[in-house]
Design an enzyme around this catalytic site. Structure first.
Site, mmCIF file in Angstrom:
data_model
loop_
_atom_site.group_PDB
_atom_site.id
_atom_site.type_symbol
_atom_site.label_atom_id
_atom_site.label_comp_id
_atom_site.label_asym_id
_atom_site.label_seq_id
_atom_site.Cartn_x
_atom_site.Cartn_y
_atom_site.Cartn_z
ATOM 1 C CD GLU A 30 50.844 -7.725 28.311
ATOM 2 O OE1 GLU A 30 50.281 -7.614 27.207
ATOM 3 O OE2 GLU A 30 50.864 -8.773 28.978
ATOM 4 N NE ARG A 255 49.509 -2.532 14.981
ATOM 5 C CZ ARG A 255 49.573 -2.905 16.267
ATOM 6 N NH1 ARG A 255 48.529 -2.799 17.046
ATOM 7 N NH2 ARG A 255 50.695 -3.392 16.751
ATOM 8 C CE LYS A 265 54.768 -4.664 23.876
ATOM 9 N NZ LYS A 265 53.664 -5.012 24.668
HETATM 10 P P1 ATP Z 1 52.617 -5.664 20.688
HETATM 11 O O1 ATP Z 1 51.874 -6.530 19.741
HETATM 12 O O2 ATP Z 1 53.905 -5.209 20.160
HETATM 13 O O3 ATP Z 1 52.729 -6.270 22.050
HETATM 14 P P2 ATP Z 1 50.608 -4.055 21.787
HETATM 15 O O4 ATP Z 1 49.683 -3.088 21.198
HETATM 16 O O5 ATP Z 1 50.035 -5.301 22.336
HETATM 17 O O6 ATP Z 1 51.750 -4.339 20.772
HETATM 18 P P3 ATP Z 1 51.121 -2.615 24.183
HETATM 19 O O7 ATP Z 1 52.250 -2.797 25.103
HETATM 20 O O8 ATP Z 1 49.780 -2.972 24.643
HETATM 21 O O9 ATP Z 1 51.522 -3.411 22.885
HETATM 22 O O10 ATP Z 1 51.143 -1.165 23.546
HETATM 23 C C1 ATP Z 1 51.224 0.038 24.270
HETATM 24 C C2 ATP Z 1 50.615 1.114 23.432
HETATM 25 O O11 ATP Z 1 51.322 1.243 22.197
HETATM 26 C C3 ATP Z 1 49.173 0.806 23.092
HETATM 27 O O12 ATP Z 1 48.403 1.958 23.327
HETATM 28 C C4 ATP Z 1 49.214 0.449 21.642
HETATM 29 O O13 ATP Z 1 48.041 0.787 20.991
HETATM 30 C C5 ATP Z 1 50.407 1.240 21.129
HETATM 31 N N1 ATP Z 1 50.984 0.595 19.964
HETATM 32 C C6 ATP Z 1 51.451 -0.664 19.869
HETATM 33 N N2 ATP Z 1 51.853 -0.949 18.622
HETATM 34 C C7 ATP Z 1 51.653 0.168 17.892
HETATM 35 C C8 ATP Z 1 51.871 0.526 16.527
HETATM 36 N N3 ATP Z 1 52.376 -0.343 15.659
HETATM 37 N N4 ATP Z 1 51.533 1.778 16.125
HETATM 38 C C9 ATP Z 1 51.034 2.657 17.002
HETATM 39 N N5 ATP Z 1 50.803 2.387 18.293
HETATM 40 C C10 ATP Z 1 51.098 1.165 18.749
HETATM 41 MG MG MG Z 2 50.051 -6.749 23.666
#
Ligand code: ATP
Ligand code: MG
Length: 548
Positions: A30, A255, A265
């Site tokens: 995102e 994760r 983020k």
């Molecule tokens: P954030 O909390 O940083 O916004 P998110 O999972 O909401 O993390 P997304 O932009 O939706 O962020 O993530 C894109 C992809 O990266 C998703 O498939 C998510 O599962 C993966 N991802 C995010 N954080 C991690 C992590 N710490 N380890 C492994 N994969 C991750």
């Molecule tokens: Mg997110």
């Protein structure tokens, strides 16, 4: 990924059984911030597996929440993925599917699988129940298909305020899985979108949009992190009830978490917004751009991610492990040099005034092919303040009155005199050198225990050194009454004015060096100017030497 893992096994079986003829994955961030090292894991897994099976890996921006998203984030994410060394086969935006998503929602309404609800967000939460208690049906749950179609269309046409109506799936308010208790599919949000502008004032929720996006793109294996395990039944429900042509399989992995940092983020953004850090690429942040600016290499990050493996577990990985991989990567690549971070002037009283000699020094003793460099030596040099003590403890082998040490690549010098200012601070040392002891001359007359780094004072180039410590320390977690912004380690950034060898005058941003005894440093791309070179310390050496 070189080693086997459970996802790879599934993919292999699916190819062998003929369930799929090609592996298609996607990395679906995102664009609501910058990518971090956790995302690197997902990138390595999605792109790496597709590559390994000769399949397709797409980059898809999951841009369904315009309030938080921005073109800047889209651009930075593309840059970071490329820098990590991956190429996407296709670039997609979830927002390009808004029309189809709307059609699928209409289909659900027609099948009596979705309804427009007038409950407020708070009421919906109350009606949802808890883990131990079933939910309660909304009084609007049994609206007719016609009424729902009419209301949903009017939602789309902008007739309703934000939050006044939502579209919900009609599944089961008593399901033990809370995600299946009539989840919200669409909300009203009168917000401009970076891609679709003002075309839409209703936007789909993640749990509805994501499976549709995957299915439209014929993704075969939809890889996500374990917190979505409980959402999988809903994922499958959407695919089935929306009558999508393809059926991606959701697979969850643990994760990546790293100690002493904030890995999200959403959590990083306040640090940036409140100027606690120097932008999303601050070298203290676990963002990919922060690691890049700090001086980490894509190779080191990829190796690190590989080493963490692919499993369902998600314990925090020690940050030191990352440091290990960057040291490994830079060991043979980074030129060696000398820099003095906290200068103390030394006058070599028996060295002829006005004379300058050039000394030979290897650029990297572990990689002789890198050749040699020349460093000037003359009557005045700088050494590190920490390398002198007037009253040293036992086993202090550096400079103190009467003691002799080796200057790296140069001569032995002996401390003869200590010059102080009115307040008693040491401001200069007077030393003598022994011409016989020149480095490389084969001198074996006597031994000294300490070897110091130094730079020639007459030609040294002033430079700024930035030393980093973790932004947040995990052990401070007990300090729970403090907000995360207040928990910032006040020593996380230390800025020092020092000197470097004159042969470094033409360095470029992102050039990396190993400064003797200090560690690996990167030329900061943001603050380095024609007048001033700024170095970020990437990591210290493993040696016992530690600048306080
Ligand atoms: P954030 O909390 O940083 O916004 P998110 O999972 O909401 O993390 P997304 O932009 O939706 O962020 O993530 C894109 C992809 O990266 C998703 O498939 C998510 O599962 C993966 N991802 C995010 N954080 C991690 C992590 N710490 N380890 C492994 N994969 C991750
Ligand atoms: Mg997110």
């Amino acid at each position: 990924m070189e080693n086997s893992n459970f996802i790879k096994t599934i993919m292999k079986e699916d190819l062998e059984s003929g369930k799929h003829s090609e592996i298609i994955t996607r990395f679906p961030p995102e664009p609501n911030g910058y990518l971090h090292i956790g995302h690197a894991k997902s990138i390595v897994i999605n792109f790496g597996l597709a590559e390994e099976f000769n399949g397709t890996a797409n980059l898809r921006f999951d841009d369904t929440n315009p309030l938080k998203e921005d073109q800047e984030y889209v651009d930075s994410m593309k840059e970071d993925i490329s820098w990590l060394g991956y190429e996407w086969d296709n670039l997609f935006f979830a927002s390009n599917y808004f029309d189809e998503m709307y059609e699928r929602a209409v289909l659900l309404i027609k099948k009596e699988k979705a309804y427009v609800d007038d409950l407020t967000a708070e009421e919906i939460r109350e009606y949802r129940g808890t883990l131990t208690e079933g939910g309660k049906e909304s009084p609007f749950r049994n609206r007719s298909v016609e009424e729902n179609l009419d209301l949903f269309e009017r939602m789309k046409n902008g007739e309703f305020e934000n939050g006044s109506k939502v579209l919900r799936a009609k599944i089961d308010m008593s399901s033990p899985n809370i995600n299946l208790r009539d989840p919200v599919l669409y909300r009203v949000s009168h917000t401009s979108h970076h891609n679709t502008g003002d075309k839409w004032c209703i936007y789909p929720m993640y749990d509805f949009a994501h499976p549709i996006e995957d299915a439209i793109e014929n993704v075969t294996h939809s890889l996500c992190t374990t917190e979505f395990e409980d959402h999988r039944p809903l994922y499958n429900w959407v695919i089935k009830e929306c009558e999508m042509n393809s059926q991606p399989q959701q697979i969850e992995f643990g994760r990546l978490n790293v100690t002493n940092t904030v890995m999200s983020k959403r959590k990083i953004k306040p640090f940036v917004d409140e100027n606690v850090v120097d932008g999303w690429d601050d070298p203290r942040l676990p963002t990919i751009s922060g690691f890049r600016r700090r001086g980490f290499t894509p190779e080191a990050i990829r190796e690190f991610v590989h080493a963490t493996g692919v499993s369902k577990g998600s314990g925090a990985v020690d940050e030191q492990m990352l440091e290990h991989f960057v040291r490994e990567d830079l060991k043979l690549k980074a030129p060696r040099t000398m820099g003095v971070l906290r200068p103390l002037k030394v006058v070599i009283t028996n060295y002829p005034e006005g004379q300058v000699e050039m000394l030979d020094a290897d650029i990297n003793p572990e990689n002789p092919d890198m050749g040699t460099r020349q460093i000037p030596f003359s009557r005045e040099i700088y050494i590190e303040q920490e390398d002198f003590m007037e009253n040293p403890p036992k086993k202090y082998f550096r400079l103190f009155p009467g003691n002799e040490v080796r200057l790296k690549h140069a001569y032995f010098i002996k401390c003869e005199d200590v010059i102080k200012d009115d307040e008693g601070n040491v401001i200069e040392l007077h030393c003598t050198y022994d011409q016989e002891t020149k480095s490389g001359s084969g001198f074996t007359g006597r031994k000294v225990k300490g070897t110091l780094h130094w730079v020639d004072a007459s030609q040294a180039i002033p430079a700024e050194f930035r030393l980093y410590e973790p932004l947040i320390r995990d052990e401070d977690e007990s300090n729970s009454e403090k907000s995360i912004l207040e928990r910032v380690n006040e020593n996380s950034l230390q800025v020092l004015d020092g000197f470097i060898e004159p042969n470094m005058k033409d360095v470029s941003p992102q050039d990396k060096f190993q400064f003797f005894r200090h560690g690996y440093f990167n030329v900061d791309p943001k603050h380095t100017t024609d007048e001033r070179i700024v170095f970020n310390r990437i990591v210290s050496l493993k040696s016992s030497f530690k600048l306080k």
